[in-house]
Design a protein around this motif. Sequence first.
Motif, PDB file in Angstrom:
ATOM      1  N   THR A 157     -77.351  81.629 -29.611  1.00 12.10           N
ATOM      2  CA  THR A 157     -76.018  82.000 -29.128  1.00 12.10           C
ATOM      3  C   THR A 157     -76.043  82.279 -27.634  1.00 12.10           C
ATOM      4  OG1 THR A 157     -75.401  82.941 -31.276  1.00 12.10           O
ATOM      5  CG2 THR A 157     -74.143  83.674 -29.366  1.00 12.10           C
ATOM      6  N   THR A 158     -77.066  82.997 -27.189  1.00 13.77           N
ATOM      7  CA  THR A 158     -77.197  83.291 -25.746  1.00 13.77           C
ATOM      8  C   THR A 158     -77.326  82.008 -24.946  1.00 13.77           C
ATOM      9  OG1 THR A 158     -78.259  85.426 -26.219  1.00 13.77           O
ATOM     10  CG2 THR A 158     -78.586  84.491 -24.021  1.00 13.77           C
ATOM     11  N   ARG A 159     -78.136  81.081 -25.447  1.00 12.15           N
ATOM     12  CA  ARG A 159     -78.325  79.804 -24.739  1.00 12.15           C
ATOM     13  C   ARG A 159     -77.030  78.996 -24.706  1.00 12.15           C
ATOM     14  NH1 ARG A 159     -78.917  74.827 -26.345  1.00 12.15           N
ATOM     15  NH2 ARG A 159     -79.162  75.420 -28.550  1.00 12.15           N
ATOM     16  N   LEU A 160     -76.335  78.942 -25.841  1.00 12.97           N
ATOM     17  CA  LEU A 160     -75.097  78.167 -25.914  1.00 12.97           C
ATOM     18  C   LEU A 160     -74.015  78.746 -25.011  1.00 12.97           C
ATOM     19  CD1 LEU A 160     -74.977  77.502 -29.768  1.00 12.97           C
ATOM     20  CD2 LEU A 160     -75.304  75.782 -27.973  1.00 12.97           C
ATOM     21  N   MET A 161     -73.951  80.071 -24.937  1.00 12.82           N
ATOM     22  CA  MET A 161     -72.956  80.696 -24.071  1.00 12.82           C
ATOM     23  C   MET A 161     -73.214  80.363 -22.600  1.00 12.82           C
ATOM     24  SD  MET A 161     -72.428  84.405 -25.938  1.00 12.82           S
ATOM     25  CE  MET A 161     -71.170  84.938 -24.768  1.00 12.82           C
ATOM     26  N   LYS A 162     -74.482  80.290 -22.238  1.00  7.62           N
ATOM     27  CA  LYS A 162     -74.829  79.879 -20.881  1.00  7.62           C
ATOM     28  C   LYS A 162     -74.438  78.426 -20.646  1.00  7.62           C
ATOM     29  CE  LYS A 162     -78.667  83.102 -20.212  1.00  7.62           C
ATOM     30  NZ  LYS A 162     -80.148  83.239 -20.010  1.00  7.62           N
ATOM     31  N   ASP A 163     -74.669  77.572 -21.669  1.00  3.27           N
ATOM     32  CA  ASP A 163     -74.285  76.163 -21.561  1.00  3.27           C
ATOM     33  C   ASP A 163     -72.769  76.018 -21.423  1.00  3.27           C
ATOM     34  OD1 ASP A 163     -76.899  75.400 -21.747  1.00  3.27           O
ATOM     35  OD2 ASP A 163     -76.824  74.859 -23.866  1.00  3.27           O
ATOM     36  N   VAL A 164     -72.026  76.816 -22.196  1.00  2.82           N
ATOM     37  CA  VAL A 164     -70.563  76.788 -22.106  1.00  2.82           C
ATOM     38  C   VAL A 164     -70.110  77.139 -20.696  1.00  2.82           C
ATOM     39  CG1 VAL A 164     -68.458  77.999 -22.810  1.00  2.82           C
ATOM     40  CG2 VAL A 164     -70.078  77.234 -24.539  1.00  2.82           C
ATOM     41  N   GLU A 165     -70.682  78.198 -20.174  1.00  6.94           N
ATOM     42  CA  GLU A 165     -70.310  78.637 -18.812  1.00  6.94           C
ATOM     43  C   GLU A 165     -70.649  77.562 -17.787  1.00  6.94           C
ATOM     44  OE1 GLU A 165     -71.259  82.377 -15.779  1.00  6.94           O
ATOM     45  OE2 GLU A 165     -72.000  82.410 -17.839  1.00  6.94           O
ATOM     46  N   ARG A 166     -71.815  76.937 -17.963  1.00  5.29           N
ATOM     47  CA  ARG A 166     -72.244  75.903 -17.008  1.00  5.29           C
ATOM     48  C   ARG A 166     -71.313  74.685 -17.058  1.00  5.29           C
ATOM     49  NH1 ARG A 166     -74.999  71.573 -18.182  1.00  5.29           N
ATOM     50  NH2 ARG A 166     -75.674  72.424 -20.206  1.00  5.29           N
ATOM     51  N   VAL A 167     -70.986  74.214 -18.270  1.00  6.96           N
ATOM     52  CA  VAL A 167     -70.153  73.018 -18.414  1.00  6.96           C
ATOM     53  C   VAL A 167     -68.706  73.305 -17.990  1.00  6.96           C
ATOM     54  CG1 VAL A 167     -69.229  71.326 -20.037  1.00  6.96           C
ATOM     55  CG2 VAL A 167     -71.615  72.042 -20.212  1.00  6.96           C
ATOM     56  N   ARG A 168     -68.201  74.460 -18.346  1.00  8.13           N
ATOM     57  CA  ARG A 168     -66.827  74.805 -17.951  1.00  8.13           C
ATOM     58  C   ARG A 168     -66.679  74.844 -16.432  1.00  8.13           C
ATOM     59  NH1 ARG A 168     -63.387  77.023 -21.937  1.00  8.13           N
ATOM     60  NH2 ARG A 168     -62.213  78.102 -20.293  1.00  8.13           N
ATOM     61  N   GLY A 169     -67.757  75.220 -15.771  1.00 11.94           N
ATOM     62  CA  GLY A 169     -67.714  75.256 -14.303  1.00 11.94           C
ATOM     63  C   GLY A 169     -67.606  73.882 -13.659  1.00 11.94           C
ATOM     64  N   LYS A 170     -67.865  72.831 -14.423  1.00 11.55           N
ATOM     65  CA  LYS A 170     -67.808  71.462 -13.891  1.00 11.55           C
ATOM     66  C   LYS A 170     -66.451  70.790 -14.130  1.00 11.55           C
ATOM     67  CE  LYS A 170     -72.760  70.636 -14.685  1.00 11.55           C
ATOM     68  NZ  LYS A 170     -73.746  69.751 -15.364  1.00 11.55           N
ATOM     69  N   ILE A 171     -65.576  71.448 -14.922  1.00  9.77           N
ATOM     70  CA  ILE A 171     -64.311  70.826 -15.321  1.00  9.77           C
ATOM     71  C   ILE A 171     -63.158  71.360 -14.484  1.00  9.77           C
ATOM     72  CG2 ILE A 171     -62.739  70.434 -17.265  1.00  9.77           C
ATOM     73  CD1 ILE A 171     -65.129  70.933 -19.135  1.00  9.77           C
ATOM     74  N   ASP A 172     -62.245  70.470 -14.115  1.00  7.69           N
ATOM     75  CA  ASP A 172     -61.049  70.860 -13.359  1.00  7.69           C
ATOM     76  C   ASP A 172     -60.305  71.967 -14.110  1.00  7.69           C
ATOM     77  OD1 ASP A 172     -58.887  70.046 -11.205  1.00  7.69           O
ATOM     78  OD2 ASP A 172     -57.849  70.209 -13.140  1.00  7.69           O
ATOM     79  N   SER A 173     -59.849  72.974 -13.403  1.00  4.32           N
ATOM     80  CA  SER A 173     -59.244  74.154 -14.022  1.00  4.32           C
ATOM     81  C   SER A 173     -58.004  73.810 -14.842  1.00  4.32           C
ATOM     82  CB  SER A 173     -58.898  75.198 -12.958  1.00  4.32           C
ATOM     83  OG  SER A 173     -57.985  74.666 -12.008  1.00  4.32           O
ATOM     84  N   ASP A 174     -57.172  72.878 -14.354  1.00  2.00           N
ATOM     85  CA  ASP A 174     -55.963  72.514 -15.102  1.00  2.00           C
ATOM     86  C   ASP A 174     -56.330  71.817 -16.411  1.00  2.00           C
ATOM     87  OD1 ASP A 174     -54.285  73.571 -13.199  1.00  2.00           O
ATOM     88  OD2 ASP A 174     -54.072  71.702 -12.086  1.00  2.00           O
ATOM     89  N   ILE A 175     -57.331  70.943 -16.353  1.00  5.64           N
ATOM     90  CA  ILE A 175     -57.778  70.252 -17.566  1.00  5.64           C
ATOM     91  C   ILE A 175     -58.403  71.255 -18.530  1.00  5.64           C
ATOM     92  CG2 ILE A 175     -59.359  68.508 -18.480  1.00  5.64           C
ATOM     93  CD1 ILE A 175     -59.024  66.971 -15.869  1.00  5.64           C
ATOM     94  N   LEU A 176     -59.094  72.227 -17.978  1.00  2.00           N
ATOM     95  CA  LEU A 176     -59.733  73.249 -18.800  1.00  2.00           C
ATOM     96  C   LEU A 176     -58.695  74.092 -19.534  1.00  2.00           C
ATOM     97  CD1 LEU A 176     -62.607  74.108 -19.458  1.00  2.00           C
ATOM     98  CD2 LEU A 176     -62.491  75.751 -17.567  1.00  2.00           C
ATOM     99  N   LYS A 177     -57.609  74.408 -18.849  1.00  3.26           N
ATOM    100  CA  LYS A 177     -56.523  75.153 -19.490  1.00  3.26           C
ATOM    101  C   LYS A 177     -55.909  74.338 -20.623  1.00  3.26           C
ATOM    102  CE  LYS A 177     -55.230  77.848 -15.401  1.00  3.26           C
ATOM    103  NZ  LYS A 177     -54.187  78.084 -14.387  1.00  3.26           N
ATOM    104  N   GLN A 178     -55.752  73.037 -20.362  1.00  2.00           N
ATOM    105  CA  GLN A 178     -55.205  72.144 -21.382  1.00  2.00           C
ATOM    106  C   GLN A 178     -56.137  72.105 -22.598  1.00  2.00           C
ATOM    107  OE1 GLN A 178     -54.937  68.091 -20.020  1.00  2.00           O
ATOM    108  NE2 GLN A 178     -53.585  67.445 -21.685  1.00  2.00           N
ATOM    109  N   TYR A 179     -57.422  72.021 -22.333  1.00  2.00           N
ATOM    110  CA  TYR A 179     -58.424  72.014 -23.411  1.00  2.00           C
ATOM    111  C   TYR A 179     -58.344  73.288 -24.239  1.00  2.00           C
ATOM    112  CZ  TYR A 179     -63.077  72.455 -25.544  1.00  2.00           C
ATOM    113  OH  TYR A 179     -64.125  72.644 -26.419  1.00  2.00           O
ATOM    114  N   ASP A 180     -58.312  74.429 -23.562  1.00  2.00           N
ATOM    115  CA  ASP A 180     -58.273  75.719 -24.261  1.00  2.00           C
ATOM    116  C   ASP A 180     -57.008  75.867 -25.097  1.00  2.00           C
ATOM    117  OD1 ASP A 180     -60.718  76.518 -23.241  1.00  2.00           O
ATOM    118  OD2 ASP A 180     -59.849  77.538 -21.502  1.00  2.00           O
ATOM    119  N   ARG A 181     -55.904  75.372 -24.576  1.00  2.00           N
ATOM    120  CA  ARG A 181     -54.629  75.480 -25.286  1.00  2.00           C
ATOM    121  C   ARG A 181     -54.664  74.657 -26.578  1.00  2.00           C
ATOM    122  NH1 ARG A 181     -51.842  74.336 -21.336  1.00  2.00           N
ATOM    123  NH2 ARG A 181     -51.489  72.116 -21.721  1.00  2.00           N
TER     124      ARG A 181
END
Length: 239
Positions: A157-181
């Motif tokens: 879980t700790t490793r995956l959370m770090k991976d999530v943070e790393r990958v989310r940092g590479k995605i455009d914020s507007d697209i990321l909001k769309q993804y989360d929605r």
Amino acid sequence: MKEDLQHLISLQRIDASLASASIQKQEVPGRIARLDQDYDFLRERADEGKRRLDELLKEHRAKEDSLKMGIEHLKKTKERLLEVKTNKEYQAMLKEIDGIVKKNEEIEDEIISKLEDIDAARNNLKVREAELAEFRLRYDKERKDLEGEMSRIDGETTRLMKDVERVRGKIDSDILKQYDRIKAKRNGSAVAPVWKGVCEGCHMNLPPQMCNELQKSAEIMQCPFCSRIIYWDDRGENG
């Protein structure tokens, strides 16, 4: 934009693994609790058998003491019989002796019955203690394995959370909001492949023109039916 799409696919894959790890983490304590309950049940059964045997042994000792007293009483009564001087007293003493003998015989029968109960309780205790010992061997190993699984899940879980943070940092914020929605609305599934013209998210056939555009376009596109972000699955099409 194609790069964002690849990151979204990776993000969803990581999010799915994280969700799976979360479910496993919730299940492990329950499995440990059930294992503990099974062990406690068998241990209590063995303790109950031990208590029952101790009670019977105590009752047996009390019966033995009572018989000793009865025998002593009989002995003294017979000695007194030699001292009586009238026939009436003699008959009364004989009646008393007969009563003592019968009482002692009853106690002897009770002692025999109690010994049978003790034998049965001993055998029952042996069975219960054997069951407990056998389960204990499995219990210790399974509990250790479950505790190890919990540690493994925590690490994953700790490793995956770090991976999530790393990958989310590479995605455009507007697209990321769309993804989360979309993820929130679609039970964690925000991105879906399109294979042979079918959205794998909702299993609906997409219009042929849209499929053509999806293969050519570099823009982020959404399924008109489920609103998931979609991408053309080249490998699936070739397969």
